[in-house]
Design a protein around this motif. Structure first.
Motif, PDB file in Angstrom:
ATOM      1  N   SER A 159       0.835  -1.191   0.000  1.00 31.71           N
ATOM      2  CA  SER A 159       0.000   0.000   0.000  1.00 31.71           C
ATOM      3  C   SER A 159       0.875   1.249   0.000  1.00 31.71           C
ATOM      4  N   LEU A 160       0.366   2.308  -0.637  1.00 27.23           N
ATOM      5  CA  LEU A 160       1.081   3.581  -0.597  1.00 27.23           C
ATOM      6  C   LEU A 160       0.893   4.281   0.746  1.00 27.23           C
ATOM      7  N   SER A 161       0.004   3.770   1.579  1.00 24.22           N
ATOM      8  CA  SER A 161      -0.170   4.160   2.983  1.00 24.22           C
ATOM      9  C   SER A 161      -0.645   5.601   3.198  1.00 24.22           C
ATOM     10  N   TYR A 162      -1.224   6.209   2.191  1.00 22.95           N
ATOM     11  CA  TYR A 162      -1.814   7.531   2.368  1.00 22.95           C
ATOM     12  C   TYR A 162      -2.976   7.660   1.387  1.00 22.95           C
ATOM     13  N   LYS A 163      -3.819   8.643   1.596  1.00 21.99           N
ATOM     14  CA  LYS A 163      -4.850   8.967   0.612  1.00 21.99           C
ATOM     15  C   LYS A 163      -4.659  10.415   0.167  1.00 21.99           C
ATOM     16  N   PRO A 164      -4.991  10.730  -1.075  1.00 18.78           N
ATOM     17  CA  PRO A 164      -4.865  12.119  -1.533  1.00 18.78           C
ATOM     18  C   PRO A 164      -5.757  13.046  -0.719  1.00 18.78           C
ATOM     19  N   LYS A 165      -5.302  14.282  -0.575  1.00 19.40           N
ATOM     20  CA  LYS A 165      -6.098  15.319   0.087  1.00 19.40           C
ATOM     21  C   LYS A 165      -6.454  16.392  -0.942  1.00 19.40           C
ATOM     22  N   TYR A 166      -7.727  16.735  -1.002  1.00 18.65           N
ATOM     23  CA  TYR A 166      -8.200  17.665  -2.028  1.00 18.65           C
ATOM     24  C   TYR A 166      -8.411  19.085  -1.512  1.00 18.65           C
ATOM     25  N   ARG A 167      -8.050  19.344  -0.268  1.00 15.73           N
ATOM     26  CA  ARG A 167      -8.338  20.650   0.325  1.00 15.73           C
ATOM     27  C   ARG A 167      -7.664  21.792  -0.445  1.00 15.73           C
TER      28      ARG A 167
END
Length: 439
Positions: free
Chosen positions: A173-181
């Protein structure tokens, strides 16, 4: 380095102000057909056709509340102007992060070099990082971004940091999720949102800029669900979702995760891109459930020998035509990604490509056009590096002549084929639009 906040900088591209006239003409008809399926689709003059997703990924991987996005994408392609914008907006104690493509790589490097001489700390990541000079950047980040990237950069004394993927099917897993803020201002300014259920590709097509990843990383289900919910909150009116998986269907788990999180009541219409060898009943069924409207497939050329040399894993136009029929029978609109200018193309292979396009025009909805660029992370790059004759990266564009000497023909002949294919498909779209208007 001390504790520094990060500034993610998106710089402009020269092609925004100098589009190829033939392509502009082609995409005029392309957009008319596109809006038949996606009436909400639009492209604003001078703006990016989609948001710079790398910003959302970097913000997620860095995971600091003080990260800032400086969007210069609509600025004039002028070094001094963009440099002044950065200097007036950024503290000298910040970490300035760039992720250029080939066509604005030299532009970015010039700006970074000037910033560095003024005492700023700059970092480059992305597909062009391998060509970056330590003289121009304070840090060069190699490999795929992941959680902990900030600490890797600020705590290392090395100029080059990060870890390149190893060979093999290692699905970590890349172990993060994108943030769109930071990308909230793009609401109602771009027609679609791109999300990934997996990253990387296990095929080894030598012309592909993603072949270097050598691995397939599936996005964790809970991260994917959170990302979709964030998109729904930040972009409530955007209903076109482009699935960015390089090869949709290569990971069945990724497809199942999308089926889990993209609820029918959300009203999303999907675009996916896949490989001809992935087309099967299971995937076709899944695409129907996901409300996939458009399927993009890499076609490149009709010459099976050229494809074999490029390690493209299928047996030519007959297999491709069968896949096109299967897609049309299920009601999907197929877009062929035509990659002209491959180093080993011949005039005969170019004629075969035109012939195939003509024979399958009733099975294909639209065409995406690209002229091959030897990006550093394509497996072809080290093979043809000695034949590269134009190192002006401003001209490393997918609508410009080849920057290398082709194996079997001249640069002029190779580029003329690209223009001929664009013109040929323009005539096809014109004819189809006129026919529809007369029905």
């Amino acid at each position: 380095m001390n504790d520094m906040n990060v500034i993610l900088v998106q710089l402009p591209f020269p092609s925004q102000g100098e589009p190829l006239p033939q392509l502009s003409e082609y995409y005029k008809y392309y957009n008319k057909k596109y809006r038949q399926v996606f009436p909400e689709y639009y492209i604003n003059d001078g703006e990016l056709w989609e948001m710079p997703l790398w910003v959302a990924h970097m913000d997620g991987a860095i995971d600091r509340d003080d990260t800032i996005f400086l969007d210069l994408s609509k600025e004039e392609f002028n070094i001094e102007l963009c440099l002044n914008k950065i200097v007036s907006s950024v503290s000298s104690s910040s970490l300035i992060f760039f992720s250029p493509l080939a066509q604005n790589f030299s532009f970015t490097s010039n700006i970074s070099s000037k910033l560095k001489s003024l005492g700023y700390t700059t970092v480059i990541g992305g597909n062009m990082a391998d060509l970056a000079s330590p003289e121009d950047y304070s840090k060069i980040y190699a490999g795929i971004s992941r959680k902990g990237i900030y600490d890797e950069i600020v705590n290392s004394n090395d100029l080059i940091v990060g870890t390149k993927p190893k060979l093999g099917r290692q699905q970590t897993s890349l172990s993060y999720k994108p943030k769109y803020r930071l990308l909230k201002p793009y609401d109602k300014k771009v027609p679609l949102i791109r999300i990934n259920a997996s990253h990387g590709c296990l095929y080894s097509c030598s012309f592909c800029g993603d072949a270097w990843t050598k691995q397939l990383h599936e996005v964790d289900l809970h991260h994917l669900r959170e990302e979709v919910e964030e998109i729904r909150i930040n972009y409530p009116d955007t209903k076109i979702i482009y699935i960015g998986d390089k090869t949709f269907g290569q990971s069945k788990q990724a497809v199942k995760n999308l089926l889990e999180v993209l609820k029918p009541e959300y009203g999303f219409k999907l675009i996916v891109q896949t490989h001809i060898l992935q087309i099967n009943d299971w995937l076709l069924d899944a695409m129907e459930k996901l409300n996939v409207k458009v399927v993009e497939m890499g076609f490149e050329t009709a010459d099976s020998q050229v494809l074999k040399e490029m390690k493209k894993g299928h047996k030519g136009s007959v297999v491709f035509e069968d896949a096109l029929k299967s897609l049309k029978d299920r009601g999907f609109k197929t877009v062929l990604n035509i990659l002209s200018g491959l180093p080993n193309e011949t005039r005969e292979s170019q004629n075969e490509t035109i012939k195939f396009i003509n024979e399958t025009k009733n099975l294909v909805w639209l065409y995406n056009h690209y002229n091959f660029v030897p990006y550093p992370k394509t497996p072809l790059y080290p093979i043809i590096k000695d034949r590269i004759t134009n190192w002006n990266f401003d001209e490393w564009r997918e609508d410009k002549p080849p920057v290398f000497t082709p194996k079997h023909q001249s640069v002029e002949d190779s580029y003329m084929h690209f223009l001929n294919v664009v013109d040929f498909t323009t005539d096809i779209l014109k004819e189809q639009l006129l026919q529809k208007a007369g029905d």
